[in-house]
Design a protein around this motif. Structure first.
Motif, mmCIF file in Angstrom:
data_model
loop_
_atom_site.group_PDB
_atom_site.id
_atom_site.type_symbol
_atom_site.label_atom_id
_atom_site.label_comp_id
_atom_site.label_asym_id
_atom_site.label_seq_id
_atom_site.Cartn_x
_atom_site.Cartn_y
_atom_site.Cartn_z
ATOM 1 N N ALA A 47 0.832 -1.201 0.000
ATOM 2 C CA ALA A 47 0.000 0.000 0.000
ATOM 3 C C ALA A 47 0.868 1.253 0.000
ATOM 4 N N LEU A 48 1.973 1.217 0.740
ATOM 5 C CA LEU A 48 2.867 2.372 0.789
ATOM 6 C C LEU A 48 3.495 2.643 -0.569
ATOM 7 N N ALA A 49 3.917 1.589 -1.260
ATOM 8 C CA ALA A 49 4.504 1.764 -2.590
ATOM 9 C C ALA A 49 3.480 2.338 -3.559
ATOM 10 N N ALA A 50 2.245 1.840 -3.488
ATOM 11 C CA ALA A 50 1.184 2.361 -4.351
ATOM 12 C C ALA A 50 0.917 3.828 -4.048
ATOM 13 N N ALA A 51 0.938 4.178 -2.762
ATOM 14 C CA ALA A 51 0.672 5.559 -2.357
ATOM 15 C C ALA A 51 1.778 6.498 -2.817
ATOM 16 N N THR A 52 3.033 6.100 -2.637
ATOM 17 C CA THR A 52 4.138 6.983 -3.011
ATOM 18 C C THR A 52 4.135 7.262 -4.508
ATOM 19 N N ASP A 53 3.802 6.261 -5.301
ATOM 20 C CA ASP A 53 3.779 6.448 -6.755
ATOM 21 C C ASP A 53 2.694 7.437 -7.174
ATOM 22 N N VAL A 54 1.482 7.231 -6.672
ATOM 23 C CA VAL A 54 0.377 8.074 -7.120
ATOM 24 C C VAL A 54 0.473 9.474 -6.523
ATOM 25 N N VAL A 55 0.989 9.595 -5.305
ATOM 26 C CA VAL A 55 1.181 10.918 -4.709
ATOM 27 C C VAL A 55 2.179 11.722 -5.535
ATOM 28 N N ALA A 56 3.264 11.081 -5.943
ATOM 29 C CA ALA A 56 4.261 11.772 -6.765
ATOM 30 C C ALA A 56 3.642 12.271 -8.063
ATOM 31 N N GLN A 57 2.817 11.449 -8.688
ATOM 32 C CA GLN A 57 2.181 11.851 -9.941
ATOM 33 C C GLN A 57 1.193 12.993 -9.725
ATOM 34 N N LEU A 58 0.378 12.884 -8.689
ATOM 35 C CA LEU A 58 -0.622 13.918 -8.429
ATOM 36 C C LEU A 58 0.031 15.258 -8.098
ATOM 37 N N GLU A 59 1.118 15.212 -7.360
ATOM 38 C CA GLU A 59 1.770 16.458 -6.943
ATOM 39 C C GLU A 59 2.593 17.081 -8.064
ATOM 40 N N THR A 60 3.406 16.275 -8.729
ATOM 41 C CA THR A 60 4.312 16.834 -9.732
ATOM 42 C C THR A 60 3.604 17.169 -11.037
ATOM 43 N N GLN A 61 2.648 16.336 -11.430
ATOM 44 C CA GLN A 61 1.988 16.539 -12.716
ATOM 45 C C GLN A 61 0.787 17.472 -12.634
ATOM 46 N N PHE A 62 0.100 17.457 -11.480
ATOM 47 C CA PHE A 62 -1.139 18.221 -11.386
ATOM 48 C C PHE A 62 -1.154 19.248 -10.257
ATOM 49 N N GLY A 63 -0.116 19.281 -9.454
ATOM 50 C CA GLY A 63 -0.043 20.272 -8.392
ATOM 51 C C GLY A 63 -1.040 20.066 -7.266
ATOM 52 N N VAL A 64 -1.494 18.836 -7.073
ATOM 53 C CA VAL A 64 -2.441 18.545 -6.003
ATOM 54 C C VAL A 64 -1.720 18.623 -4.657
ATOM 55 N N VAL A 65 -2.329 19.287 -3.692
ATOM 56 C CA VAL A 65 -1.765 19.378 -2.346
ATOM 57 C C VAL A 65 -2.411 18.294 -1.491
ATOM 58 N N ILE A 66 -1.627 17.292 -1.127
ATOM 59 C CA ILE A 66 -2.126 16.128 -0.399
ATOM 60 C C ILE A 66 -1.738 16.240 1.074
ATOM 61 N N HIS A 67 -2.710 15.999 1.943
ATOM 62 C CA HIS A 67 -2.472 16.131 3.378
ATOM 63 C C HIS A 67 -2.276 14.787 4.067
#
Length: 211
Positions: A47-67
């Protein structure tokens, strides 16, 4: 390698930004009062690996601020709907009246007659041989703790700092360069929006229809 469904609390998204994300990733964006949630699926060995991958994409590609990673909490009615059962049957499972040989998960919180972590219930349904099985994986309590510890720790700029976690017993694990160890203390709560309908929901299908 599994497909995980993850929910994150994020900063509010304008409709055009949510539309842009939905063109690339299968997401559901919802607003519950002042809480904005983004539900997304991501593949990973953990789950952690899945989270790190998608968080990186959401933040770098779309500028999403994840809490933080958000708990998928369900009531008896929610469980009944997802499992294709009656609320009465779910109540009997929870009380141990039916399927006594397989103990039903403990509630995550007792608010409103009890709410459960869907990961726990979904695993119970699979072990009980119930028909419901969507082939998705959901982060359990320990995995949610790991994800949130990673999210919090990286903001501090110290990716190798040791973090105290709960519900991990005496075990210690190291994932993605972050070392975790257990703590005996735990405080938990539930946001009221977890068990009520959202004010706004946008899914990928909505955007495709709008286009």
């Amino acid at each position: 390698m599994g497909q995980y469904e993850l929910i994150f609390t994020i900063d509010h998204l304008e409709e055009d930004r949510a539309f842009e994300i939905s063109n690339t990733i299968d997401v559901m964006y919802s607003e519950h009062g002042r809480t904005s949630l983004l539900t997304v699926t991501s593949e990973g060995d953990t789950a952690l690996a899945a989270a790190t991958d998608v968080v990186a994409q959401l933040e770098t590609q779309f500028g999403v601020v994840i809490h933080r990673a958000y708990e998928d909490l369900v009531t008896k009615a929610d469980i009944a709907e997802r499992a294709g059962a009656t609320v009465q049957a779910v109540g009997q499972w929870a009380r141990g009246v039916r399927r006594k040989e397989l103990r039903f998960p403990e509630p995550f919180n007792l608010v409103g007659g009890g709410v459960w972590l869907w990961a726990d219930v979904n695993e119970w349904l699979r072990e009980a041989g119930k028909a419901y099985d969507d082939d998705l994986l959901y982060p359990n309590r320990d995995e949610l703790e790991l994800i949130n510890a990673w999210l919090k720790n990286r903001k501090s700029g110290q990716p190798s700092r040791r973090i105290n976690l709960v519900h991990l017993g005496s075990a210690m694990s190291e994932q993605n360069g972050v070392q975790f160890t257990a703590s005996a203390r735990s405080t938990r709560g539930v946001h009221a929006s977890a068990v009520r309908a959202p004010d706004v929901v946008w899914t990928r299908a909505d955007y495709e229809m709008a286009g």
